[in-house]
Enzyme design. Structure first.
Site, PDB file in Angstrom:
ATOM      1  N   TRP A  76       0.825  -1.210   0.000  1.00 24.58           N
ATOM      2  CA  TRP A  76       0.000   0.000   0.000  1.00 24.58           C
ATOM      3  C   TRP A  76       0.862   1.264   0.000  1.00 24.58           C
ATOM      4  CZ3 TRP A  76      -4.379  -0.693  -1.995  1.00 24.58           C
ATOM      5  CH2 TRP A  76      -5.119  -1.854  -1.748  1.00 24.58           C
ATOM      6  N   ASP A  81      -1.363   6.423   6.475  1.00 20.64           N
ATOM      7  CA  ASP A  81      -2.471   5.587   6.031  1.00 20.64           C
ATOM      8  C   ASP A  81      -2.678   4.553   7.133  1.00 20.64           C
ATOM      9  OD1 ASP A  81      -4.162   3.725   4.909  1.00 20.64           O
ATOM     10  OD2 ASP A  81      -2.921   3.341   3.124  1.00 20.64           O
ATOM     11  N   LYS A  90     -12.055  -1.924   6.977  1.00 24.19           N
ATOM     12  CA  LYS A  90     -11.290  -2.904   7.754  1.00 24.19           C
ATOM     13  C   LYS A  90     -11.671  -2.840   9.231  1.00 24.19           C
ATOM     14  CE  LYS A  90      -8.516  -3.113   3.945  1.00 24.19           C
ATOM     15  NZ  LYS A  90      -7.857  -2.178   3.049  1.00 24.19           N
TER      16      LYS A  90
HETATM   17  C1  PLP Z   1      -7.281  -1.657   1.949  1.00 22.69           C
HETATM   18  C2  PLP Z   1      -6.214  -0.654   2.046  1.00 22.69           C
HETATM   19  C3  PLP Z   1      -6.110   0.399   1.128  1.00 22.69           C
HETATM   20  C4  PLP Z   1      -7.045   0.541  -0.043  1.00 22.69           C
HETATM   21  O1  PLP Z   1      -8.290   0.929   0.389  1.00 22.69           O
HETATM   22  P1  PLP Z   1      -9.493   1.260  -0.632  1.00 22.69           P
HETATM   23  O2  PLP Z   1     -10.524   1.778   0.306  1.00 22.69           O
HETATM   24  O3  PLP Z   1      -9.853  -0.031  -1.290  1.00 22.69           O
HETATM   25  O4  PLP Z   1      -9.022   2.263  -1.594  1.00 22.69           O
HETATM   26  C5  PLP Z   1      -5.100   1.330   1.303  1.00 22.69           C
HETATM   27  N1  PLP Z   1      -4.232   1.240   2.325  1.00 22.69           N
HETATM   28  C6  PLP Z   1      -4.298   0.230   3.216  1.00 22.69           C
HETATM   29  C7  PLP Z   1      -3.297   0.169   4.325  1.00 22.69           C
HETATM   30  C8  PLP Z   1      -5.278  -0.747   3.103  1.00 22.69           C
HETATM   31  O5  PLP Z   1      -5.350  -1.747   3.999  1.00 22.69           O
END
Ligand code: PLP
Length: 361
Positions: free
Chosen positions: A102, A172, A196
């Site tokens: 990511w 993030d 998540k």
């Molecule tokens: C799942 C995830 C993403 C992507 O998320 P979307 O909502 O599908 O764009 C980005 N960063 C991390 C750390 C993730 O776990």
């Protein structure tokens, strides 16, 4: 109906109590004779949900009025672009600490807008660890430093965050938001897709320091400016009302269950159950992450062969456990054990792992 143990990476398990509450309120929200999905986002009912979720998120993450909470759409992936559009000035630079897939995507996206330096990368160790402090090279002119607190695919998590001096720190936190106490005041901006640890997909939470927001570019398209959403309390356009409603219920559930401290204690216990199954397997299971950097949210491991991994996944499904296949890009097994996963679910998985190793080792 029989519930399964849900180890999906995202969209992921939601607290049972939240689903039951949503079901109870679905057809008739607070005596209005319709569901929350069918009401105006300008209604007093939705305004209460929107401001309630904002306040609960601030309480849980531990910030005051010098921060804003925004609910936006487009997932964390849109944040990969929105962040540099707002904060990477023309001719400027930003630094990215890359510890997994990511972070790599975030850096690649930012490089479309300016210089996105890789301040550190653990790619050559297959993203199995965090960089040491002496492996991180920050540039003097970095507009911000970006990291991924928990790499969902590789299962690597920062136990503590690197010191980036006076640079605005951005994270993030999609896959470990509100899973443990953090010092949020260290961050200029935190973003997380809800699917998540916070709710259903469709809403993304952004926490931003007001004084940093004041410095954002005014040139990006309206919907891609943080300022637009801040000025309008996330109600500039039609928000994902059901997503924000669910988010609010999940935040209430976290507060009723000990807050982030309560979540952290339970998450430590849960992760330990599965890591013990790995470490006690005489090498049958091999954890991907270096022990010091192991994720409490996504436990990643390999078996002696891909054939055994396939068999493991097939038999786990027969045993009522879903979502254990690793991400398509890395293979292996991944157990995602977010806040809503119960200790019983982790115990069931550990017992299954022990049995599988005994039969196939
Ligand atoms: C799942 C995830 C993403 C992507 O998320 P979307 O909502 O599908 O764009 C980005 N960063 C991390 C750390 C993730 O776990």
């Amino acid at each position: 109906m029989s519930k399964v143990y849900n180890f999906n990476a995202g969209p992921a398990i939601l607290p049972q109590a939240v689903l039951e509450r949503a079901r109870a309120e679905l057809l008739d929200y607070q005596g209005r004779g319709m569901s929350i999905m069918e009401m105006s986002h300008r209604s007093k009912e939705f305004e209460a949900i929107n401001s309630g979720a904002e306040a609960a998120f601030k309480r849980l993450i531990g910030v005051g009025d010098d921060y804003r909470v925004l609910f936006v759409q487009g997932g964390a992936s849109t944040q990969f672009a929105m962040l540099p559009m707002n904060f990477l000035p023309p001719g400027g630079a930003a630094d990215y600490i890359v510890t997994g897939a990511w972070g790599e995507k975030a850096q690649e996206e930012a490089s479309k807008f300016g210089r996105a330096n890789i301040a550190a990368s653990t790619k050559d160790s297959n993203y199995s660890r965090n960089p040491r402090a002496d492996e991180i090279t920050l540039s003097d002119d970095a507009a911000y430093v970006h990291l991924t607190s928990n790499e969902t695919i590789q299962g690597v998590q920062f136990p503590a965050f690197p010191d980036v001096g006076a640079h605005p720190l951005v994270a993030d936190m999609s896959s470990d938001i509100l899973s443990r106490p953090i010092d949020a005041s260290k961050f200029a901006l935190i973003y997380a897709g809800a699917q998540k640890n916070l709710g259903p997909s469709g809403v993304t939470v952004v926490l931003i320091r007001q004084s940093w927001l004041d410095t954002a570019a005014k040139t990006p398209p309206t919907m891609l400016r943080y300022g637009t959403h801040a000025k309008n309390n996330s109600l500039y356009n039609t928000p994902p009302v059901f997503g924000v409603y669910m988010l609010n219920l999940v935040l209430e559930w976290i507060e009723e269950n000990g807050g982030v401290e309560g979540m952290a204690a339970r998450n430590e216990q849960k992760a330990a159950i599965i890591y013990q199954a790995i470490d006690g397997s005489n090498g049958f299971y091999r954890g991907h992450a270096a022990p010091a950097d192991r994720s409490r949210m996504n436990v990643t491991f390999r078996l002696p062969s891909e054939a055994l991994e396939k068999q493991f996944v097939a038999e786990s499904v027969a045993a009522n456990m879903v979502g254990l296949a690793g991400h398509r890009s890395v293979g292996g097994i991944r157990a995602s054990i977010y806040n809503a996963m119960t200790p019983e679910g982790c115990q069931a998985l550990a017992a299954f792992m022990g049995e599988f190793a005994r039969k196939n080792g």
